[in-house]
Design a protein around this motif. Sequence first.
Motif, mmCIF file in Angstrom:
data_model
loop_
_atom_site.group_PDB
_atom_site.id
_atom_site.type_symbol
_atom_site.label_atom_id
_atom_site.label_comp_id
_atom_site.label_asym_id
_atom_site.label_seq_id
_atom_site.Cartn_x
_atom_site.Cartn_y
_atom_site.Cartn_z
ATOM 1 N N PRO A 209 -97.724 -51.348 5.531
ATOM 2 C CA PRO A 209 -96.949 -52.580 5.685
ATOM 3 C C PRO A 209 -95.458 -52.241 5.786
ATOM 4 O O PRO A 209 -94.936 -51.490 4.954
ATOM 5 N N PRO A 210 -94.737 -52.748 6.779
ATOM 6 C CA PRO A 210 -93.368 -52.283 7.045
ATOM 7 C C PRO A 210 -92.320 -52.768 6.049
ATOM 8 O O PRO A 210 -91.183 -52.294 6.077
ATOM 9 N N MET A 211 -92.686 -53.692 5.149
ATOM 10 C CA MET A 211 -91.691 -54.275 4.264
ATOM 11 C C MET A 211 -91.025 -53.237 3.367
ATOM 12 O O MET A 211 -89.800 -53.246 3.191
ATOM 13 N N MET A 212 -91.806 -52.328 2.785
ATOM 14 C CA MET A 212 -91.221 -51.342 1.882
ATOM 15 C C MET A 212 -90.286 -50.397 2.648
ATOM 16 O O MET A 212 -89.202 -50.060 2.156
ATOM 17 N N ALA A 213 -90.696 -49.977 3.840
ATOM 18 C CA ALA A 213 -89.841 -49.089 4.642
ATOM 19 C C ALA A 213 -88.551 -49.797 5.029
ATOM 20 O O ALA A 213 -87.470 -49.188 5.034
ATOM 21 N N PHE A 214 -88.640 -51.090 5.352
ATOM 22 C CA PHE A 214 -87.435 -51.848 5.703
ATOM 23 C C PHE A 214 -86.495 -51.949 4.508
ATOM 24 O O PHE A 214 -85.284 -51.712 4.633
ATOM 25 N N PHE A 215 -87.036 -52.296 3.343
ATOM 26 C CA PHE A 215 -86.199 -52.389 2.145
ATOM 27 C C PHE A 215 -85.597 -51.031 1.795
ATOM 28 O O PHE A 215 -84.442 -50.928 1.383
ATOM 29 N N TRP A 216 -86.385 -49.985 2.011
ATOM 30 C CA TRP A 216 -85.910 -48.626 1.763
ATOM 31 C C TRP A 216 -84.733 -48.295 2.685
ATOM 32 O O TRP A 216 -83.785 -47.610 2.289
#
Length: 444
Positions: A50-57
């Motif tokens: 899921p891209p959310m964690m990478a985006f927040f990172w």
Amino acid sequence: MNNRYFNLIGLASIIFSICSLIAFFPGAMTWDSLDQLRQARAGTYTDWQPPMMAFFWSLLLNLSDGPGAMLIFHFMLLWATSLTLFKWSIREGYRFGFLFLTLPIFPWIMNFQFTLWKDIGMAYSWGLSIAICIYFRGHKKFPVLAAALAIVLFLYGALVRSNSLSAGVFLMAFVCASIFNVNSIKSALGFMILGMMTIVLAHISVGALLTPKKANPVSYVLFDDVVALKLRGVDIPVSFLNAEEMEIIKHCEYLQVHEIGAAFCIPDEKFTAITIEHYAELKATWLTNIPQHFPTYAKFRLNAFINLIRSPSMVPYYYSEFSVKNKPFTISSGNREASAPKRLVEEYVTTSQNIIPDLFKPYTWIIISFGLVLAFYLSTNSQETSLWLLPLSGLSYMISYLPITPAADFRYAYWMCFIASLSLVIFLNIQSKKVIEHETINKL
């Protein structure tokens, strides 16, 4: 023991936790977290994770060009959860509030605490959301900012795991019940429906905003299922596997031990080609053959799930992760040499596993979670709190792996272990008030 000694135990826990954080900084990483960090640095995403964690990172990289900021973020969530519930227990006059301070050093929680996984991000963000709800529930009016923060934390946790829906529906019901101060089965069902819609729409919205490249992550499960049928004698002609490759898979030691993981038995580039170039054929093959051979498929999936939850006769599998990478934190960076404090933490977790191995097996936590659901629901001290939804969230999350078990790793039970541990400490504190009241009556 009086409160002074209890608080000393809590203080020792804080010191141990801080020293452990320093020892493992900037965080342990595996392929999943390394891939998410790579995406965060590039600013382009795939839907394998899921891209959310990478985006927040990617936002946290403005603070630290590496994993360190994400590790600090996770620890802030964890310790905010512990301290908020500790303060709540003091306010309510409970006896065992110090246990909230020891929660981060429970060995079955510390085992993955330093690993930068989406499992950890989900557990800790949801933990703080729960703590906020418990702390402010009972106020005449739930503070708007606290409600907004609880919902944001809930949504973040729901967005970093693709199978969060199975747990999130019950957690959303708890969050809403706390904010609106209602407690009934009817309202819980309504909030569950709301939670389901919210999580689905949130995932769709994030996908539309971040436009991750399609990687067909469900291929991993589909491939396991198709291979399982073929290995059990079902004639399934496919173009992406020849007789020689099937023979290699048939004798693959990993697959024989774990029931699942056929993708690990072939070269990475081969499986990548299957997920991209042959996905349509793989999906069509699955849809055609699984219904026709459902008993064989169901038996395979049940065996895989039993292997995941382990049993009293089975040893724990992959119950900890402490691999800290060197700079620049890529797959080829190599692991950092272990320091004395780091080895101490590893030994603490490993020794705990040797002494109480069943606490590192999901089946134990399934039993504990089921008991907690009943205990909260039947207890006169907690019937007006909807707290039974918390361990039910963990149970539902674990059961959701029945059709999609990806591996036998203990990490997939982390949310269940975390919320069951948190729920158990909450239950003990609530029940302690009854004991205190009984002692007061006897003194009078």
